[in-house]
Design a protein around this motif. Structure first.
Motif, PDB file in Angstrom:
ATOM      1  N   LYS A 192       0.867  -1.182   0.000  1.00  0.00           N
ATOM      2  CA  LYS A 192       0.000   0.000   0.000  1.00  0.00           C
ATOM      3  C   LYS A 192       0.891   1.215   0.000  1.00  0.00           C
ATOM      4  O   LYS A 192       1.534   1.527   1.013  1.00  0.00           O
ATOM      5  N   ASP A 193       0.948   1.920  -1.134  1.00  0.00           N
ATOM      6  CA  ASP A 193       1.858   3.057  -1.199  1.00  0.00           C
ATOM      7  C   ASP A 193       1.355   4.040  -2.246  1.00  0.00           C
ATOM      8  O   ASP A 193       1.673   3.938  -3.412  1.00  0.00           O
ATOM      9  N   ASN A 194       0.547   4.983  -1.776  1.00  0.00           N
ATOM     10  CA  ASN A 194      -0.005   5.991  -2.685  1.00  0.00           C
ATOM     11  C   ASN A 194       0.842   7.258  -2.667  1.00  0.00           C
ATOM     12  O   ASN A 194       0.332   8.355  -2.475  1.00  0.00           O
ATOM     13  N   THR A 195       2.126   7.095  -2.885  1.00  0.00           N
ATOM     14  CA  THR A 195       3.010   8.252  -2.886  1.00  0.00           C
ATOM     15  C   THR A 195       3.319   8.625  -4.330  1.00  0.00           C
ATOM     16  O   THR A 195       4.381   8.329  -4.860  1.00  0.00           O
ATOM     17  N   GLY A 196       2.359   9.270  -4.963  1.00  0.00           N
ATOM     18  CA  GLY A 196       2.548   9.663  -6.357  1.00  0.00           C
ATOM     19  C   GLY A 196       2.098   8.586  -7.327  1.00  0.00           C
ATOM     20  O   GLY A 196       1.443   7.620  -6.945  1.00  0.00           O
TER      21      GLY A 196
ATOM     22  N   SER B 414       2.490   7.713   2.621  1.00  0.00           N
ATOM     23  CA  SER B 414       1.112   7.838   2.161  1.00  0.00           C
ATOM     24  C   SER B 414       0.620   6.464   1.762  1.00  0.00           C
ATOM     25  O   SER B 414       0.979   5.940   0.721  1.00  0.00           O
ATOM     26  N   SER B 415      -0.227   5.920   2.582  1.00  0.00           N
ATOM     27  CA  SER B 415      -0.613   4.537   2.379  1.00  0.00           C
ATOM     28  C   SER B 415      -1.907   4.442   1.589  1.00  0.00           C
ATOM     29  O   SER B 415      -1.903   4.084   0.427  1.00  0.00           O
ATOM     30  N   GLU B 416      -3.026   4.806   2.206  1.00  0.00           N
ATOM     31  CA  GLU B 416      -4.286   4.722   1.462  1.00  0.00           C
ATOM     32  C   GLU B 416      -4.954   6.076   1.298  1.00  0.00           C
ATOM     33  O   GLU B 416      -6.009   6.165   0.685  1.00  0.00           O
ATOM     34  N   HIS B 417      -4.373   7.149   1.817  1.00  0.00           N
ATOM     35  CA  HIS B 417      -5.023   8.466   1.731  1.00  0.00           C
ATOM     36  C   HIS B 417      -4.476   9.350   0.615  1.00  0.00           C
ATOM     37  O   HIS B 417      -5.099  10.346   0.269  1.00  0.00           O
ATOM     38  N   GLY B 418      -3.328   9.028   0.087  1.00  0.00           N
ATOM     39  CA  GLY B 418      -2.747   9.854  -0.976  1.00  0.00           C
ATOM     40  C   GLY B 418      -1.872  10.970  -0.436  1.00  0.00           C
ATOM     41  O   GLY B 418      -1.682  11.126   0.775  1.00  0.00           O
TER      42      GLY B 418
END
Lengths: 462, 462
Positions: A192-196, B414-418
């Motif tokens: 889980k890694d929404n970094t860009g 930033s895992s699931e929130h962006g």
């Protein structure tokens, strides 16, 4: 090796690369280059300027910088098991083989992952994972040659996609070298890694046209020791699909493969196999369940509840499972033994798959009364391998007819094999001008000089 | 609505948009705009130029063309349930709300998929899917407000990621409008489709900075009627991770959540709940299994085999399951009732998660002796929600200390929130200059004039 050193010095790029990666790893001798210049199908290939085999990511970066400065086009190559000409030179490109980047890291058991070099074979990674009680979610017949880097670059499929997704779904991270030699690294292995933006996902399936993948963090799945395989006879494609829909809720379902009476007859004759079931059926569904504990009862109960199943055989021991799988797995060799087939790898929406199957055979016979069409595939994914025997191998009308029909049915002209150069002509059948323009903009962003695998995936502009 | 028409005519862009989507769907009145201008946390937001609510994809395209011609920046917005300021205006942007694109198509049962408008709420899609015996693979607490388009744009997570993956994994296709108003459509719903670059996957998680998602083909999963939930007391984080690793091979495992004694005490006091187990434990693991048939026995047997489990409660009926989930789910409200927390959503490699947990509490007390740190999260994904009470809400030192420690431990900020605007400052902690440059090139390719959600995800160039 005679002549290599001399030739290296004749090409200034070869000399520069030899200074970077060592003379032994720059192949200019035509005999040494030959195996890198033709693909597995023997349909695609051409001369290379040279073949370079860097041994580290830094060397890959140095190679790409040198090629960029020399304006030399580069074709990245893994295990060279591709089927669409996407990993072989066409006209004097540099072949960048990743085979020497074959390091297999240690398994992170808690994280269920492993970092491997792009050149590691699937079989090598499977072996290491299994020793730790884990497994790779993707499996395919070319496991001993196919490399992880190539499998990511082509988003390879195989028999377990319905359970674990394709190769893109196994990628927890990549390290890659861009066309200018800069290195992008995301090997933290974080699910889980929404970094860009999701660069690893974008590089997956980009067939070496955006970057050269050098290392991959591969997601691992539990090793499931208990397996059951059933071969089921059904009256037609629609019935096979209804049976699949009924079995899909089984959490242990790992494979659902479709084949037909004509393909089975070809396999039986080629491999001298007995009949799988007492009677012959028009279509057959091969399903496999895998779990921690024996899934036979669960599978059996679900199959018995399907009114569409005419007859079936279930195998739980290794030899029995292998025997049933042979009817499906030996299709490829049986077809090749019968001639040089047109091999088309396509996906149909499940709701339209039966209609496509009914129509495609007729279309091909219209085109060439001598054509034989052997169909089989991963029905759980709607993925059919359309094999056409009879028409000359270079008769593009066959490919054209099949792919147009696929597009007409809302399908994909490229399921698990990619576009490469083989399907370039038909890209616009299922991708709009706006979509192609967006893909071109991405290509331009990563590779403004068009040096990475030129001529693959996207047609030349204009 | 008084004044709206007059104001519409004052702003030529508003007038043009009103002519396109209807006057009622262009909000210029500050009172009407207000709910679109501040996010769920109340920490982020600012004035908008206007709010426009197109009703069709064509209208979205017309809006974007008009904004592009006017050089007006656009912030796409779904259900406005984001937590990082990525979906609210900062400084006079046009807010493009997708709420009116809320069509929920019919379920394709054989293909296990459904096409829905970007503005459809998760709850609406769940309801339609469940009526057909299927379900959405992602679930989260804001299901009644969160829209599918927003969930794709932020690659939302939730409690079932360990089983089905995040929102990106549920996307079989998207339709999206690019900054110039051109429409890219891939709604065929084909699970296997290697026809060029994976644009849907790239748009997922791009937070409205590359395109505006208008429709989504959502993958559906089997509806699993039988559930078992266990709440397990364990001595520490490392023990919780060992228990998770032992349960992971269960194919029915759907959730694995971690919480601690301090958080549980806060929840119990806030919600007036009794103790979940006879004794108090330092850490608790909440696990859920879901299957076609009752998974209680399977879960029980696996738990009993774990020497790290000190005590446990298992619930199989709906009210018992709800009671156990309440200890975990009511953390957020219990924390908010205790003050305005710093909420940080991070992922750690599982192998380093215990070390991070041990260190972060001490770091925060060093920073502010009055700080309280309540941790909980989706342990199966290594995803922790770090809640810090005590320091002033605008004391960025807290965010800085936690995120630097996360980066030190090889985690994700930033895992699931962006990223939104909240974490922009810290992007470079886990993304190299080369990686940021590659992301910038992608942004430039899709949105050369920088009009889509400017200031989110990527810091301004230079």
């Amino acid at each position: 090796m005679a002549g290599t050193a001399a030739e290296v010095t004749e090409d200034p790029l070869a000399a520069r690369l030899a200074a970077t990666v060592g003379e032994a790893h720059v192949l200019t001798d035509p005999d040494l280059r030959a195996q890198y210049e033709i693909d597995w199908t023997r349909r695609f290939g051409g001369p290379s300027r040279l073949v370079v085999l860097p041994g580290t990511t830094d060397e890959v970066a140095a190679v790409l910088r040198a090629c960029a400065e020399a304006g030399a086009a580069v074709v990245p190559q893994g295990g060279n098991t591709g089927l669409v000409g996407g990993g072989v030179p066409r006209d004097g490109e540099v072949v960048l083989s990743l085979r020497r980047l074959d390091e297999v890291g240690t398994v992170d058991e808690l994280g269920a992952q492993i970092v491997v070099g792009a050149g590691a074979t699937l079989a090598a990674v499977q072996q290491t994972a299994r020793a730790a009680g884990l497994d790779v979610g993707v499996d395919l017949a070319s496991r001993d040659s196919a490399t992880v880097g190539g499998m990511v670059a082509t988003n390879a499929g195989g028999t377990h996609v319905l359970r674990y997704g394709g190769m893109r779904g196994q990628v927890l991270g990549v390290e890659a070298v861009l066309a200018d030699g800069s290195v992008v690294s995301r090997l933290g292995g974080l699910g889980k890694d929404n970094t860009g933006y999701d660069l690893p996902g974008l590089l997956a399936g980009s067939e070496g046209t955006l970057a050269v993948i050098t290392r991959v963090c591969v997601r691992l799945v539990p090793l499931l020791p208990a397996r059951a395989v059933a071969l089921l006879g059904v009256p037609d494609t629609a019935a096979a699909l209804r049976v699949f829909a009924a079995l899909r809720p089984l959490p242990s379902l790992s494979a659902a493969e479709l084949m037909y009476a004509d393909g089975l007859a070809l396999v039986r004759a080629h491999a001298d196999l007995g009949p799988p079931l007492e009677d012959e059926w028009p279509a057959y569904l091969l399903v496999e369940c895998a779990a921690g504990t024996d899934p036979t009862e669960e599978l059996g109960a679900a199959v018995i509840a399907c009114p569409d199943v005419g007859d079936g055989a279930v195998a739980t021991d290794a030899s029995g499972r292998e025997r049933l799988w042979a009817y499906r797995e030996r299709h490829t060799e049986a077809i090749s033994a019968a001639g040089v087939p047109h091999k088309l790898d396509v996906t149909l929406p499940l709701s339209r798959l039966a209609g496509f199957v009914d129509e495609v055979r007729g279309r091909l016979v219209e085109l060439d009364p001598g054509a034989t069409c052997v169909l089989f595939g991963h029905v759980g994914d709607g993925n059919l391998h359309v094999n056409v025997l009879g028409p000359a191998p270079d008769d593009d009308r066959v490919d054209d007819a099949v792919l147009r029909l696929v597009a007409h049915y809302g399908g994909s002209i490229s399921s698990e094999h990619g576009i490469g150069v083989a399907k370039l002509r038909w890209l616009a059948l299922t991708r709009s001008p706006e979509d192609i323009a967006a893909m071109r903009a991405v290509k331009q962003a990563f590779d403004p000089d068009g040096l990475l695998n030129p001529g693959a995936v996207l047609p030349p502009p204009g």
